[in-house]
Design a protein around this motif. Structure first.
Motif, PDB file in Angstrom:
ATOM      1  N   PHE A   1       0.862  -1.175   0.000  1.00 48.38           N
ATOM      2  CA  PHE A   1       0.000   0.000   0.000  1.00 48.38           C
ATOM      3  C   PHE A   1       0.902   1.230   0.000  1.00 48.38           C
ATOM      4  O   PHE A   1       2.127   1.105   0.124  1.00 48.38           O
ATOM      5  CB  PHE A   1      -0.926  -0.029   1.224  1.00 48.38           C
ATOM      6  N   ARG A   2       0.348   2.400  -0.142  1.00 51.86           N
ATOM      7  CA  ARG A   2       1.159   3.600  -0.212  1.00 51.86           C
ATOM      8  C   ARG A   2       1.893   3.872   1.109  1.00 51.86           C
ATOM      9  O   ARG A   2       1.523   3.360   2.167  1.00 51.86           O
ATOM     10  CB  ARG A   2       0.309   4.809  -0.597  1.00 51.86           C
ATOM     11  N   ASP A   3       2.936   4.717   1.002  1.00 47.49           N
ATOM     12  CA  ASP A   3       3.739   5.107   2.170  1.00 47.49           C
ATOM     13  C   ASP A   3       4.337   3.902   2.893  1.00 47.49           C
ATOM     14  O   ASP A   3       4.418   3.879   4.125  1.00 47.49           O
ATOM     15  CB  ASP A   3       2.894   5.930   3.163  1.00 47.49           C
ATOM     16  N   LYS A   4       4.721   2.892   2.106  1.00 48.30           N
ATOM     17  CA  LYS A   4       5.393   1.717   2.649  1.00 48.30           C
ATOM     18  C   LYS A   4       4.546   0.953   3.664  1.00 48.30           C
ATOM     19  O   LYS A   4       5.058   0.252   4.526  1.00 48.30           O
ATOM     20  CB  LYS A   4       6.737   2.096   3.278  1.00 48.30           C
ATOM     21  N   LYS A   5       3.254   1.086   3.537  1.00 46.61           N
ATOM     22  CA  LYS A   5       2.336   0.319   4.377  1.00 46.61           C
ATOM     23  C   LYS A   5       1.885  -0.920   3.607  1.00 46.61           C
ATOM     24  O   LYS A   5       2.240  -1.132   2.448  1.00 46.61           O
ATOM     25  CB  LYS A   5       1.135   1.161   4.794  1.00 46.61           C
ATOM     26  N   LEU A   6       1.086  -1.742   4.256  1.00 45.45           N
ATOM     27  CA  LEU A   6       0.517  -2.929   3.634  1.00 45.45           C
ATOM     28  C   LEU A   6      -0.988  -2.943   3.852  1.00 45.45           C
ATOM     29  O   LEU A   6      -1.492  -2.338   4.811  1.00 45.45           O
ATOM     30  CB  LEU A   6       1.118  -4.204   4.238  1.00 45.45           C
ATOM     31  N   ILE A   7      -1.679  -3.629   2.976  1.00 48.06           N
ATOM     32  CA  ILE A   7      -3.083  -3.957   3.232  1.00 48.06           C
ATOM     33  C   ILE A   7      -3.153  -5.447   3.494  1.00 48.06           C
ATOM     34  O   ILE A   7      -2.595  -6.250   2.735  1.00 48.06           O
ATOM     35  CB  ILE A   7      -3.984  -3.589   2.041  1.00 48.06           C
ATOM     36  N   ALA A   8      -3.795  -5.816   4.563  1.00 49.52           N
ATOM     37  CA  ALA A   8      -3.970  -7.224   4.914  1.00 49.52           C
ATOM     38  C   ALA A   8      -5.439  -7.591   4.818  1.00 49.52           C
ATOM     39  O   ALA A   8      -6.299  -6.876   5.349  1.00 49.52           O
ATOM     40  CB  ALA A   8      -3.454  -7.498   6.323  1.00 49.52           C
ATOM     41  N   LYS A   9      -5.721  -8.663   4.101  1.00 48.78           N
ATOM     42  CA  LYS A   9      -7.071  -9.223   4.065  1.00 48.78           C
ATOM     43  C   LYS A   9      -7.148 -10.222   5.212  1.00 48.78           C
ATOM     44  O   LYS A   9      -6.443 -11.238   5.221  1.00 48.78           O
ATOM     45  CB  LYS A   9      -7.330  -9.916   2.732  1.00 48.78           C
ATOM     46  N   ILE A  10      -7.992  -9.920   6.177  1.00 51.21           N
ATOM     47  CA  ILE A  10      -8.021 -10.672   7.431  1.00 51.21           C
ATOM     48  C   ILE A  10      -9.416 -11.248   7.659  1.00 51.21           C
ATOM     49  O   ILE A  10     -10.413 -10.519   7.611  1.00 51.21           O
ATOM     50  CB  ILE A  10      -7.633  -9.754   8.613  1.00 51.21           C
ATOM     51  N   PHE A  11      -9.463 -12.546   7.894  1.00 47.64           N
ATOM     52  CA  PHE A  11     -10.739 -13.177   8.215  1.00 47.64           C
ATOM     53  C   PHE A  11     -10.904 -13.165   9.724  1.00 47.64           C
ATOM     54  O   PHE A  11     -10.076 -13.713  10.459  1.00 47.64           O
ATOM     55  CB  PHE A  11     -10.804 -14.603   7.688  1.00 47.64           C
ATOM     56  N   THR A  12     -11.965 -12.530  10.184  1.00 49.91           N
ATOM     57  CA  THR A  12     -12.174 -12.354  11.617  1.00 49.91           C
ATOM     58  C   THR A  12     -13.359 -13.178  12.110  1.00 49.91           C
ATOM     59  O   THR A  12     -14.267 -13.509  11.350  1.00 49.91           O
ATOM     60  CB  THR A  12     -12.434 -10.874  11.950  1.00 49.91           C
ATOM     61  N   LYS A  13     -13.321 -13.447  13.374  1.00 49.17           N
ATOM     62  CA  LYS A  13     -14.379 -14.267  13.978  1.00 49.17           C
ATOM     63  C   LYS A  13     -15.712 -13.521  14.023  1.00 49.17           C
ATOM     64  O   LYS A  13     -16.774 -14.100  13.792  1.00 49.17           O
ATOM     65  CB  LYS A  13     -13.964 -14.689  15.388  1.00 49.17           C
ATOM     66  N   LYS A  14     -15.661 -12.215  14.290  1.00 54.51           N
ATOM     67  CA  LYS A  14     -16.890 -11.443  14.483  1.00 54.51           C
ATOM     68  C   LYS A  14     -17.377 -10.726  13.222  1.00 54.51           C
ATOM     69  O   LYS A  14     -18.584 -10.520  13.061  1.00 54.51           O
ATOM     70  CB  LYS A  14     -16.691 -10.405  15.594  1.00 54.51           C
ATOM     71  N   SER A  15     -16.461 -10.364  12.340  1.00 57.17           N
ATOM     72  CA  SER A  15     -16.841  -9.491  11.230  1.00 57.17           C
ATOM     73  C   SER A  15     -16.651 -10.109   9.856  1.00 57.17           C
ATOM     74  O   SER A  15     -16.934  -9.464   8.847  1.00 57.17           O
ATOM     75  CB  SER A  15     -16.036  -8.180  11.299  1.00 57.17           C
ATOM     76  N   GLY A  16     -16.157 -11.336   9.795  1.00 59.38           N
ATOM     77  CA  GLY A  16     -15.878 -11.932   8.503  1.00 59.38           C
ATOM     78  C   GLY A  16     -14.601 -11.364   7.906  1.00 59.38           C
ATOM     79  O   GLY A  16     -13.671 -10.985   8.629  1.00 59.38           O
ATOM     80  N   LEU A  17     -14.544 -11.254   6.582  1.00 54.98           N
ATOM     81  CA  LEU A  17     -13.342 -10.791   5.899  1.00 54.98           C
ATOM     82  C   LEU A  17     -13.306  -9.264   5.875  1.00 54.98           C
ATOM     83  O   LEU A  17     -14.238  -8.622   5.398  1.00 54.98           O
ATOM     84  CB  LEU A  17     -13.314 -11.328   4.465  1.00 54.98           C
ATOM     85  N   ILE A  18     -12.220  -8.696   6.377  1.00 56.41           N
ATOM     86  CA  ILE A  18     -12.048  -7.252   6.370  1.00 56.41           C
ATOM     87  C   ILE A  18     -10.673  -6.916   5.806  1.00 56.41           C
ATOM     88  O   ILE A  18      -9.783  -7.765   5.756  1.00 56.41           O
ATOM     89  CB  ILE A  18     -12.202  -6.626   7.776  1.00 56.41           C
ATOM     90  N   SER A  19     -10.507  -5.664   5.381  1.00 54.37           N
ATOM     91  CA  SER A  19      -9.224  -5.180   4.875  1.00 54.37           C
ATOM     92  C   SER A  19      -8.675  -4.157   5.851  1.00 54.37           C
ATOM     93  O   SER A  19      -9.378  -3.199   6.210  1.00 54.37           O
ATOM     94  CB  SER A  19      -9.397  -4.547   3.492  1.00 54.37           C
ATOM     95  N   CYS A  20      -7.438  -4.350   6.277  1.00 48.71           N
ATOM     96  CA  CYS A  20      -6.818  -3.462   7.261  1.00 48.71           C
ATOM     97  C   CYS A  20      -5.515  -2.881   6.728  1.00 48.71           C
ATOM     98  O   CYS A  20      -4.773  -3.553   6.017  1.00 48.71           O
ATOM     99  CB  CYS A  20      -6.531  -4.212   8.554  1.00 48.71           C
ATOM    100  N   ILE A  21      -5.255  -1.638   7.092  1.00 43.94           N
ATOM    101  CA  ILE A  21      -3.987  -1.005   6.765  1.00 43.94           C
ATOM    102  C   ILE A  21      -2.984  -1.354   7.851  1.00 43.94           C
ATOM    103  O   ILE A  21      -3.211  -1.098   9.040  1.00 43.94           O
ATOM    104  CB  ILE A  21      -4.148   0.518   6.650  1.00 43.94           C
ATOM    105  N   ILE A  22      -1.878  -1.966   7.425  1.00 41.78           N
ATOM    106  CA  ILE A  22      -0.862  -2.418   8.375  1.00 41.78           C
ATOM    107  C   ILE A  22       0.340  -1.486   8.315  1.00 41.78           C
ATOM    108  O   ILE A  22       0.939  -1.292   7.267  1.00 41.78           O
ATOM    109  CB  ILE A  22      -0.415  -3.863   8.052  1.00 41.78           C
ATOM    110  N   THR A  23       0.647  -0.889   9.438  1.00 46.75           N
ATOM    111  CA  THR A  23       1.858  -0.081   9.538  1.00 46.75           C
ATOM    112  C   THR A  23       2.998  -0.969  10.026  1.00 46.75           C
ATOM    113  O   THR A  23       2.769  -1.970  10.698  1.00 46.75           O
ATOM    114  CB  THR A  23       1.655   1.085  10.514  1.00 46.75           C
TER     115      THR A  23
END
Length: 237
Positions: A15-37
């Motif tokens: 992702f921009r600024d040397k970050k990452l996007i992680a596709k994360i499967f969660t117990k409560k919310s299902g699949l979400i996309s998070c910005i990882i610093t």
């Protein structure tokens, strides 16, 4: 509102600024996309299969979430170093990323327990990947292995119809899995992971069965035939 939930990383990409996007499967919310610093606490989420308790602020107007807190809750023993386990895990993660979306506690618990089992086995047991897909289909309610057909060793599995059929006149239809492989899949479906070490299956046979399960899932759920990691696995096989 902040949500705290168990999770497992299925995919990451830059992702921009040397970050990452992680596709994360969660117990409560299902699949979400998070910005990882790339902070010390969030860096573990740059690796697929990382299991962690995460906290993020939920918002209906956002599709990307920043994480408030990350606590890794499982440290792998062998899955991060065993080549066979790594290859299979990469394929299964890509499949799951295509197949899961909505929250489902049964799928979540299955994924977590399956990868923990894989991590704790002394060696990689051939057939794990195929059995994983079989069990996954059972949880989704699209399993073809609940069909009650007498003389099952002489029946064929219809991919389109999702059931075993005794119909010699139709066996040449391309949507049917050959008798031998159909019966092998049925036998495998009756196993649990802990019985795999005593199950006699070659790498070549398992690759055939795995490919049939990919076609089956592609027919009944979502297309998996063009996934890059699956092509790599076929080449390795």
């Amino acid at each position: 509102m902040f949500i705290n939930t168990g999770s497992i990383v299925l995919r990451t990409y830059p992702f921009r600024d040397k970050k990452l996007i992680a596709k994360i499967f969660t117990k409560k919310s299902g699949l979400i996309s998070c910005i990882i610093t790339k902070t010390k606490s969030q860096l573990p989420l740059s690796q697929i299969l990382t299991m962690a308790d995460i906290t993020y602020k939920n918002s209906r107007t956002r599709t990307l979430f920043y994480l408030k807190d990350v606590q890794v809750n499982y440290v792998y023993n062998s899955l991060s170093t065993n080549t066979a386990k790594i290859q299979v895990s990469m394929v299964l993660c890509e499949i799951l990323n295509k197949c899961v979306n909505e929250p489902n506690i049964f799928i979540y618990d299955f994924i977590i327990s399956s990868f923990k089992y894989l991590d704790n086995t002394p060696v990689y047991n051939t057939g794990f990947d195929t059995l994983f897909l079989i069990k996954f289909c059972e949880i989704l309610g699209i399993s073809p292995f609940n069909t009650d057909v007498s003389g099952l060793e002489d029946a064929v599995l219809s991919i389109d119809e999702g059931q075993f059929i005794k119909s010699p006149d139709r066996i040449k239809n391309s949507s049917f899995i050959p008798k031998k492989e159909s019966y092998s899949l049925y036998q495998l479906s009756k196993l649990n992971f802990n019985l795999l070490p005593s199950y006699d299956i070659t790498i070549g046979v398992n690759l055939k069965l795995f490919n049939y399960m990919i076609i089956y899932i592609s027919t009944h759920l979502t297309d998996l035939t063009k996934l890059k990691s699956i092509r790599v696995l076929k080449e390795l096989g």
